[in-house]
Design an enzyme around this catalytic site. Structure first.
Site, PDB file in Angstrom:
ATOM      1  N   ARG A 169       0.829  -1.217   0.000  1.00 18.24           N
ATOM      2  CA  ARG A 169       0.000   0.000   0.000  1.00 18.24           C
ATOM      3  C   ARG A 169       0.859   1.260   0.000  1.00 18.24           C
ATOM      4  O   ARG A 169       0.546   2.252   0.650  1.00 18.24           O
ATOM      5  CB  ARG A 169      -0.956   0.029   1.205  1.00 18.24           C
ATOM      6  CG  ARG A 169      -1.903  -1.149   1.284  1.00 18.24           C
ATOM      7  CD  ARG A 169      -2.824  -1.239   0.062  1.00 18.24           C
ATOM      8  NE  ARG A 169      -3.711  -2.386   0.199  1.00 18.24           N
ATOM      9  CZ  ARG A 169      -3.433  -3.614  -0.227  1.00 18.24           C
ATOM     10  NH1 ARG A 169      -2.278  -3.841  -0.844  1.00 18.24           N
ATOM     11  NH2 ARG A 169      -4.279  -4.609  -0.070  1.00 18.24           N
ATOM     12  N   SER A 239     -11.457  -0.349   2.777  1.00 19.17           N
ATOM     13  CA  SER A 239     -10.625  -0.687   3.938  1.00 19.17           C
ATOM     14  C   SER A 239     -10.043   0.600   4.523  1.00 19.17           C
ATOM     15  O   SER A 239      -9.269   1.290   3.858  1.00 19.17           O
ATOM     16  CB  SER A 239      -9.499  -1.637   3.526  1.00 19.17           C
ATOM     17  OG  SER A 239     -10.036  -2.843   3.028  1.00 19.17           O
ATOM     18  N   GLU A 335      -5.738   4.319   5.824  1.00 22.52           N
ATOM     19  CA  GLU A 335      -5.441   4.333   4.388  1.00 22.52           C
ATOM     20  C   GLU A 335      -5.924   5.616   3.734  1.00 22.52           C
ATOM     21  O   GLU A 335      -5.183   6.215   2.949  1.00 22.52           O
ATOM     22  CB  GLU A 335      -6.060   3.101   3.710  1.00 22.52           C
ATOM     23  CG  GLU A 335      -5.293   1.823   3.947  1.00 22.52           C
ATOM     24  CD  GLU A 335      -5.643   0.743   2.929  1.00 22.52           C
ATOM     25  OE1 GLU A 335      -6.215   1.070   1.884  1.00 22.52           O
ATOM     26  OE2 GLU A 335      -5.332  -0.433   3.192  1.00 22.52           O
TER      27      GLU A 335
END
Length: 339
Positions: A169, A239, A335
């Site tokens: 990520r 998420s 995130e």
């Protein structure tokens, strides 16, 4: 395109341009459909002394109620077959394309390689920035190159794989936020296709008499739909926390107390933990705090219960992080970007 040809929209409503459905507005807004318009916009913003931010599909952001500047929406379109050989194909998409539509297009052409990434919200331009991943695959696995507008040099730059510093990520673009605006993305998909069925729920597809990328894509979408709330029905940003990757010193006491905690060894000796498991085991699945909450379908998803603002999302995120830290001693990191 010149600065004078850009159409700035005053009091630009962003409430329908973010998947959390947060009520938000920008002093000015503009929809960018060409690469030339990006350069013109940065020149215009500089000339007027206005701050500028770039959005794609609004799927990985938490928007403040007001932004006193220009919000630009990347809306460039185009999907192309660049190269087709016996060993691979190279496909390209403009940054404004919807990511899931791009995946569907490659599958419809008979090309496999990104079907495991189907159903992820957002645009093509955001995919390499976040190095999006799901079901045992990530963009870095098939990355060929990308073109980005460098806001410092005001020129286009092509990035090869080794220049992107992809990690879980993560990418070089996250470490220099705001500097690069992705214009287009190229992916190299191998031929013949080999399905990636390592993830639970996909392995049984190996028993099918005839398996193709479409079958894998459809199964991935079905799994996602069974676990994750649809942002168009229940506003969310997917998420909300990254799966933490921790050191041996951090994971050892945790596994001593919770031996059944999901954990995945990494090549560098560290261990990846499940953020969703940590949150659920902290008793927060379905938790509500004001106008924001944790989905009762998946503990990793933060939802807008109706009328939530950025401060509501921030308060809930802070509560989740503090609760997980108190119970497990593990730090969680969001995130989405707060902007």
């Amino acid at each position: 395109m010149t600065e004078t040809e850009l159409t700035l929209i005053p009091d630009f409503d962003l409430s329908g341009r973010n998947t959390l459905a947060l009520k938000a507005a920008s002093r000015f807004g503009v929809v960018l459909e060409t690469t030339e318009s990006i350069a013109a916009l940065f020149a215009l913003a500089e000339a007027r002394g206005l701050p500028l931010r770039i959005l794609g599909g609004g799927s990985n952001v938490v928007l403040a109620p007001e932004f006193d500047g220009i919000t630009a929406i990347i809306a460039s379109k185009g999907k192309f077959l660049v190269e087709n050989t016996d060993g691979h194909v190279v496909v390209e998409a403009a940054a404004g394309e919807v990511w899931h539509d791009f995946v569907g297009w490659t599958v419809a052409q008979g090309f496999g390689g990104i079907e495991n990434l189907a159903g992820i919200p957002g645009t093509v331009g955001a995919a390499p920035v976040q190095n999006i991943g799901a079901y045992g695959a990530e963009v870095a696995d098939v990355f060929e190159s990308l073109v980005a507008f460098d806001t410092k040099t005001r020129s286009l730059r092509t990035f090869a794989l080794d220049e992107c510093a992809f990690a879980y990520r993560d990418s070089v673009f996250k470490h220099e936020p705001g500097r690069y605006v992705v214009v287009s993305l190229r992916l190299r998909l191998k031929k013949p296709w080999t399905p990636n069925l390592r993830f639970a729920g996909l392995s049984e597809l190996a028993d099918l008499p005839r398996l193709d990328p479409k079958a894998v894509m459809e199964r991935v979408v079905a799994i996602r739909n069974s676990k994750l709330p649809d942002w168009r029905v229940t506003p969310n940003a997917g998420s909300f926390f990254q799966n933490p990757i921790v050191s041996l010193e951090e994971v050892t006491p945790l596994l001593a107390r919770f031996p059944n905690a999901p954990n995945f060894s990494q090549a560098d000796g560290r261990t990846k933990l499940s953020a969703g498991w940590l949150i659920e085991q902290s008793g927060l699945k379905g938790f509500r705090l004001g106008k924001a909450g944790v989905s009762d379908r998946h503990a990793l998803v933060v939802i807008n219960l109706g009328g939530a603002a950025a401060e509501d999302i921030a308060a809930l995120a802070a509560h989740i992080k503090a609760t997980v830290m108190e119970r497990f001693g593990i730090a969680l990191h969001e995130e989405p970007v707060f902007t």
